[in-house]
Design a protein around this motif. Structure first.
Motif, PDB file in Angstrom:
ATOM      1  N   VAL B 120       0.841  -1.214   0.000  1.00 54.89           N
ATOM      2  CA  VAL B 120       0.000   0.000   0.000  1.00 54.89           C
ATOM      3  C   VAL B 120       0.868   1.253   0.000  1.00 54.89           C
ATOM      4  O   VAL B 120       0.654   2.187  -0.779  1.00 54.89           O
ATOM      5  CB  VAL B 120      -0.941  -0.007   1.231  1.00 54.89           C
ATOM      6  CG1 VAL B 120      -1.680   1.321   1.350  1.00 54.89           C
ATOM      7  CG2 VAL B 120      -1.922  -1.155   1.139  1.00 54.89           C
ATOM      8  N   LEU B 121       1.874   1.277   0.869  1.00 57.28           N
ATOM      9  CA  LEU B 121       2.733   2.463   0.977  1.00 57.28           C
ATOM     10  C   LEU B 121       3.470   2.746  -0.328  1.00 57.28           C
ATOM     11  O   LEU B 121       3.645   3.897  -0.721  1.00 57.28           O
ATOM     12  CB  LEU B 121       3.754   2.275   2.101  1.00 57.28           C
ATOM     13  CG  LEU B 121       3.234   2.348   3.535  1.00 57.28           C
ATOM     14  CD1 LEU B 121       4.368   2.092   4.524  1.00 57.28           C
ATOM     15  CD2 LEU B 121       2.610   3.707   3.816  1.00 57.28           C
ATOM     16  N   PHE B 187       6.710  10.869  14.508  1.00 56.00           N
ATOM     17  CA  PHE B 187       7.266  10.300  13.272  1.00 56.00           C
ATOM     18  C   PHE B 187       7.445  11.397  12.214  1.00 56.00           C
ATOM     19  O   PHE B 187       8.492  11.488  11.563  1.00 56.00           O
ATOM     20  CB  PHE B 187       6.301   9.218  12.763  1.00 56.00           C
ATOM     21  CG  PHE B 187       6.707   8.582  11.462  1.00 56.00           C
ATOM     22  CD1 PHE B 187       7.694   7.606  11.416  1.00 56.00           C
ATOM     23  CD2 PHE B 187       6.094   8.941  10.280  1.00 56.00           C
ATOM     24  CE1 PHE B 187       8.061   7.018  10.213  1.00 56.00           C
ATOM     25  CE2 PHE B 187       6.437   8.361   9.073  1.00 56.00           C
ATOM     26  CZ  PHE B 187       7.438   7.392   9.046  1.00 56.00           C
ATOM     27  N   VAL B 199       7.258  17.622   3.644  1.00 55.96           N
ATOM     28  CA  VAL B 199       6.838  16.223   3.811  1.00 55.96           C
ATOM     29  C   VAL B 199       5.979  16.030   5.061  1.00 55.96           C
ATOM     30  O   VAL B 199       5.506  14.932   5.314  1.00 55.96           O
ATOM     31  CB  VAL B 199       8.037  15.255   3.889  1.00 55.96           C
ATOM     32  CG1 VAL B 199       8.862  15.305   2.637  1.00 55.96           C
ATOM     33  CG2 VAL B 199       8.871  15.496   5.126  1.00 55.96           C
ATOM     34  N   PRO B 201       2.806  16.885   5.992  1.00 53.45           N
ATOM     35  CA  PRO B 201       1.475  16.274   5.854  1.00 53.45           C
ATOM     36  C   PRO B 201       1.541  14.803   5.461  1.00 53.45           C
ATOM     37  O   PRO B 201       0.818  13.969   6.015  1.00 53.45           O
ATOM     38  CB  PRO B 201       0.813  17.092   4.734  1.00 53.45           C
ATOM     39  CG  PRO B 201       1.624  18.330   4.617  1.00 53.45           C
ATOM     40  CD  PRO B 201       2.996  18.015   5.069  1.00 53.45           C
ATOM     41  N   LEU B 202       2.440  14.498   4.537  1.00 52.57           N
ATOM     42  CA  LEU B 202       2.532  13.110   4.075  1.00 52.57           C
ATOM     43  C   LEU B 202       3.026  12.192   5.188  1.00 52.57           C
ATOM     44  O   LEU B 202       2.464  11.108   5.410  1.00 52.57           O
ATOM     45  CB  LEU B 202       3.465  13.014   2.865  1.00 52.57           C
ATOM     46  CG  LEU B 202       3.618  11.609   2.292  1.00 52.57           C
ATOM     47  CD1 LEU B 202       2.278  11.092   1.790  1.00 52.57           C
ATOM     48  CD2 LEU B 202       4.645  11.588   1.168  1.00 52.57           C
ATOM     49  N   ASP B 203       4.045  12.626   5.908  1.00 59.79           N
ATOM     50  CA  ASP B 203       4.569  11.769   6.971  1.00 59.79           C
ATOM     51  C   ASP B 203       3.599  11.659   8.139  1.00 59.79           C
ATOM     52  O   ASP B 203       3.595  10.657   8.848  1.00 59.79           O
ATOM     53  CB  ASP B 203       5.940  12.272   7.427  1.00 59.79           C
ATOM     54  CG  ASP B 203       7.044  11.792   6.484  1.00 59.79           C
ATOM     55  OD1 ASP B 203       6.791  10.852   5.720  1.00 59.79           O
ATOM     56  OD2 ASP B 203       8.147  12.359   6.497  1.00 59.79           O
ATOM     57  N   ALA B 205       0.350  11.503   7.664  1.00 60.37           N
ATOM     58  CA  ALA B 205      -0.596  10.495   7.165  1.00 60.37           C
ATOM     59  C   ALA B 205       0.026   9.105   7.228  1.00 60.37           C
ATOM     60  O   ALA B 205      -0.637   8.133   7.617  1.00 60.37           O
ATOM     61  CB  ALA B 205      -1.008  10.834   5.734  1.00 60.37           C
ATOM     62  N   VAL B 206       1.289   9.010   6.869  1.00 60.92           N
ATOM     63  CA  VAL B 206       1.970   7.705   6.925  1.00 60.92           C
ATOM     64  C   VAL B 206       2.083   7.242   8.375  1.00 60.92           C
ATOM     65  O   VAL B 206       1.891   6.051   8.672  1.00 60.92           O
ATOM     66  CB  VAL B 206       3.367   7.792   6.263  1.00 60.92           C
ATOM     67  CG1 VAL B 206       4.145   6.507   6.501  1.00 60.92           C
ATOM     68  CG2 VAL B 206       3.243   8.039   4.773  1.00 60.92           C
ATOM     69  N   ILE B 208       0.050   7.956  10.857  1.00 61.34           N
ATOM     70  CA  ILE B 208      -1.285   7.488  11.277  1.00 61.34           C
ATOM     71  C   ILE B 208      -1.551   6.109  10.684  1.00 61.34           C
ATOM     72  O   ILE B 208      -2.071   5.206  11.340  1.00 61.34           O
ATOM     73  CB  ILE B 208      -2.356   8.507  10.843  1.00 61.34           C
ATOM     74  CG1 ILE B 208      -2.245   9.769  11.703  1.00 61.34           C
ATOM     75  CG2 ILE B 208      -3.767   7.914  10.942  1.00 61.34           C
ATOM     76  CD1 ILE B 208      -3.106  10.917  11.234  1.00 61.34           C
ATOM     77  N   TRP B 209      -1.147   5.959   9.435  1.00 66.88           N
ATOM     78  CA  TRP B 209      -1.381   4.669   8.748  1.00 66.88           C
ATOM     79  C   TRP B 209      -0.606   3.550   9.435  1.00 66.88           C
ATOM     80  O   TRP B 209      -1.139   2.466   9.682  1.00 66.88           O
ATOM     81  CB  TRP B 209      -0.986   4.811   7.273  1.00 66.88           C
ATOM     82  CG  TRP B 209      -1.515   3.714   6.428  1.00 66.88           C
ATOM     83  CD1 TRP B 209      -2.728   3.672   5.803  1.00 66.88           C
ATOM     84  CD2 TRP B 209      -0.875   2.480   6.143  1.00 66.88           C
ATOM     85  NE1 TRP B 209      -2.867   2.479   5.142  1.00 66.88           N
ATOM     86  CE2 TRP B 209      -1.746   1.736   5.333  1.00 66.88           C
ATOM     87  CE3 TRP B 209       0.346   1.932   6.495  1.00 66.88           C
ATOM     88  CZ2 TRP B 209      -1.434   0.467   4.861  1.00 66.88           C
ATOM     89  CZ3 TRP B 209       0.668   0.664   6.030  1.00 66.88           C
ATOM     90  CH2 TRP B 209      -0.215  -0.045   5.224  1.00 66.88           C
ATOM     91  N   THR B 212      -2.161   2.744  12.768  1.00 66.93           N
ATOM     92  CA  THR B 212      -3.373   1.947  12.598  1.00 66.93           C
ATOM     93  C   THR B 212      -3.021   0.492  12.266  1.00 66.93           C
ATOM     94  O   THR B 212      -3.660  -0.444  12.760  1.00 66.93           O
ATOM     95  CB  THR B 212      -4.250   2.536  11.472  1.00 66.93           C
ATOM     96  OG1 THR B 212      -4.419   3.929  11.712  1.00 66.93           O
ATOM     97  CG2 THR B 212      -5.613   1.875  11.433  1.00 66.93           C
ATOM     98  N   LEU B 213      -1.989   0.326  11.454  1.00 67.08           N
ATOM     99  CA  LEU B 213      -1.534  -1.032  11.122  1.00 67.08           C
ATOM    100  C   LEU B 213      -1.076  -1.772  12.374  1.00 67.08           C
ATOM    101  O   LEU B 213      -1.343  -2.960  12.539  1.00 67.08           O
ATOM    102  CB  LEU B 213      -0.385  -0.952  10.108  1.00 67.08           C
ATOM    103  CG  LEU B 213       0.170  -2.283   9.602  1.00 67.08           C
ATOM    104  CD1 LEU B 213      -0.887  -3.053   8.822  1.00 67.08           C
ATOM    105  CD2 LEU B 213       1.402  -2.055   8.730  1.00 67.08           C
ATOM    106  N   HIS B 227       7.288  -0.447   6.881  1.00 66.70           N
ATOM    107  CA  HIS B 227       8.169   0.723   6.862  1.00 66.70           C
ATOM    108  C   HIS B 227       9.494   0.381   6.162  1.00 66.70           C
ATOM    109  O   HIS B 227       9.959   1.094   5.257  1.00 66.70           O
ATOM    110  CB  HIS B 227       8.410   1.130   8.321  1.00 66.70           C
ATOM    111  CG  HIS B 227       9.166   2.404   8.514  1.00 66.70           C
ATOM    112  ND1 HIS B 227       9.128   3.106   9.678  1.00 66.70           N
ATOM    113  CD2 HIS B 227      10.001   3.084   7.707  1.00 66.70           C
ATOM    114  CE1 HIS B 227       9.879   4.176   9.586  1.00 66.70           C
ATOM    115  NE2 HIS B 227      10.443   4.176   8.382  1.00 66.70           N
TER     116      HIS B 227
END
Lengths: 244, 238
Positions: B120-121, B187, B199, B201-203, B205-206, B208-209, B212-213, B227
């Motif tokens: 997914v990543l 993170f 980076v 916003p993207l990091d 989101a990553v 949080i992802w 959640t994982l 990762h």
């Protein structure tokens, strides 16, 4: 089921950020950074070997309803040496224009650097034109950014624009912890980074120079807060424990 | 099966949440120090760039070792053999236990989650790269083994600290949702000096992802695998 729904939401958030963010080169989730290739000079200064030539940007964009899109594009080095950034409706699009072309290319210096300064890297010519080659003017306000990578020479460079036969230094943002320098522009043309000719060592102040102090201050505050909390909790526990 | 000297689950639950919060604070402070050390070794502090040649490699190694040391020092009483999850026979885990899957069934499941997560990543940058929106030519294979070993070490160290020990401490003090949020913020902030504020916003989101994982897979192995694999693919996507 709730956990899978949470996973789906998190994936949707990730996809949304990827789609909304302008493409900015490959952002690593983590790691040690990819190897930095040496700066690619168009005209290597004395003592520098002839490396690979710098890359250029040539990108055509479709314009919908007369509004230029939000966009960020970079040259192809790793890391890139030049970025072009524009906000939504940053360009004055004349009626009938459906397609614009962004070009960023390294060019020979149109003039030597001003006295007391030296170039820190290449000169990049930024232009936005219509399909027929007519220049597209910028709207007012800070909507277009030019971001250049320094060569790594010690010192803090300033972004400069060649205008009216001379180099004019522009207000420059030092991007924290990186080797990039950003400025907002009202017109396009030839841009470069200028360093003081006698610069030696250090970042020369700015945000980058304050980074160690900022980190140290944050660490001290967190440590002090944690220590106070631990002492209070230890005392509370000591007073509430039943005597044996 | 409990490790010698380790407290039982019942005793752990009686630990005041404030202590867990204090441990989390110490971990965050340690993380900031480790980051400063990394930048200093890489030549990033005060010079505005991250150095070149083998300095980033050395910096990555120092950073990873520092993170492992912080994780070990701040692991708290939950880190014991009896708390390892997920349990193959029950699929259930003690609440707030330190999530490291070691038994074969749980470990394989977590690994599968991790590989799926990596797919997914990677799918997003791969899509942009294939469409030409992100420029890049990849790197030659020559330096890959050394780079990959350090990247793996750094990614695993980050996950052990962030989604492992720190997550467990914040979860105990503030709950699962805030644990995901706090570890994601840490993170993202860790990466700002390295890759710039763009980076963030993207990091986030990553982060949080990955958090959640970790919750879904009940193991730190899954985010660590995802990762690491996502990082390694960057060699060919860059």
């Amino acid at each position: 089921m709730r956990r899978l729904a949470a996973m789906g939401l998190a994936t949707a958030l990730l996809a949304l950020v990827w789609l909304v963010m302008p493409p900015t080169g490959l952002p690593l989730y983590d790691g040690i950074g990819l190897p930095q290739e040496p700066y690619r000079y168009l005209q290597p200064p004395r003592g520098q070997p002839n490396g690979l030539p710098p890359t250029a940007i040539h990108r055509a964009l479709i314009v919908a309803h007369g509004n230029s899109p939000i966009y960020k594009v970079s040259t192809g080095e790793s890391p890139p040496q030049a970025y072009f950034i524009m906000q939504y409706r940053a360009l004055k699009i004349l009626p009938g224009v459906r397609r614009i072309v962004i070009d960023v290319i390294a060019v020979p210096p149109p003039a030597p650097p001003p006295s007391g300064s030296k170039f820190d890297g290449n000169i990049y010519r930024y232009s936005v034109t219509t399909s027929s080659g007519a220049p597209v003017p910028l709207r007012g306000g800070p909507k277009v950014g030019v971001e250049l990578r320094g060569t790594g020479t010690p010192g803090t460079p300033t972004v400069a624009l060649y205008v009216g036969g001379q180099w004019v230094k522009l207000p420059t943002l030092v991007l924290l912890g990186t080797n990039y320098y950003l400025t907002n522009v009202r017109s396009l043309g030839n841009f470069t980074l200028l360093l003081p000719a006698k610069s030696t060592g250090g970042s020369g102040g700015g945000i980058g120079g304050a980074l160690p102090l900022i980190i140290a201050a944050i660490v001290l505050v967190l440590l002090a807060a944690a220590a106070i909390l631990l002492i209070r909790l230890s005392r509370r526990r000591a007073t509430t424990e039943p005597s044996s | 099966m409990r490790a010698a000297g380790a407290p039982g689950i019942g005793a752990l639950r009686s630990q005041p949440a404030g202590l867990a919060l204090a441990r989390a604070g110490i971990m965050l402070a340690g993380l900031a120090l480790a980051l400063a050390l990394r930048l200093d070794v890489a030549g990033g502090l005060g010079t505005g760039h991250l150095g070149s040649g083998y300095r980033p490699i050395a910096a990555g190694l120092v950073f990873a070792l520092a993170l492992f040391a912080i994780a070990w020092a701040a692991r708290g009483p939950r880190w014991s053999g009896s708390d390892l999850i997920p349990h193959r026979h029950t699929g259930r885990v003690p609440r707030n236990a330190m999530p490291v899957a070691t038994n074969a069934g749980g470990g394989a499941l977590a690994l599968a989650w991790g590989i799926l997560g990596a797919a997914v990543l990677v799918s997003f940058p791969l899509g942009f790269r294939l469409s030409g929106a992100i420029p890049g030519t990849g790197f030659p294979f020559g330096d890959f083994p050394l780079w990959a070993s350090i990247v793996t070490l750094v990614a695993v160290a980050e996950e052990v600290l962030l989604r492992g020990v720190l997550f467990a401490a914040v979860e105990e003090a503030l709950g699962t949702v805030l644990a995901v949020v706090v570890t994601a913020a840490a993170f993202a902030l860790v990466h700002v000096p390295l890759y710039g504020p763009t980076v963030l916003p993207l990091d986030c989101a990553v982060g949080i992802w990955l958090g959640t994982l970790r919750v879904v897979s009940r193991s730190v192995v899954a985010p660590a695998t995802a990762h690491t694999l996502a990082d390694l693919v960057a060699w060919w996507l860059a």
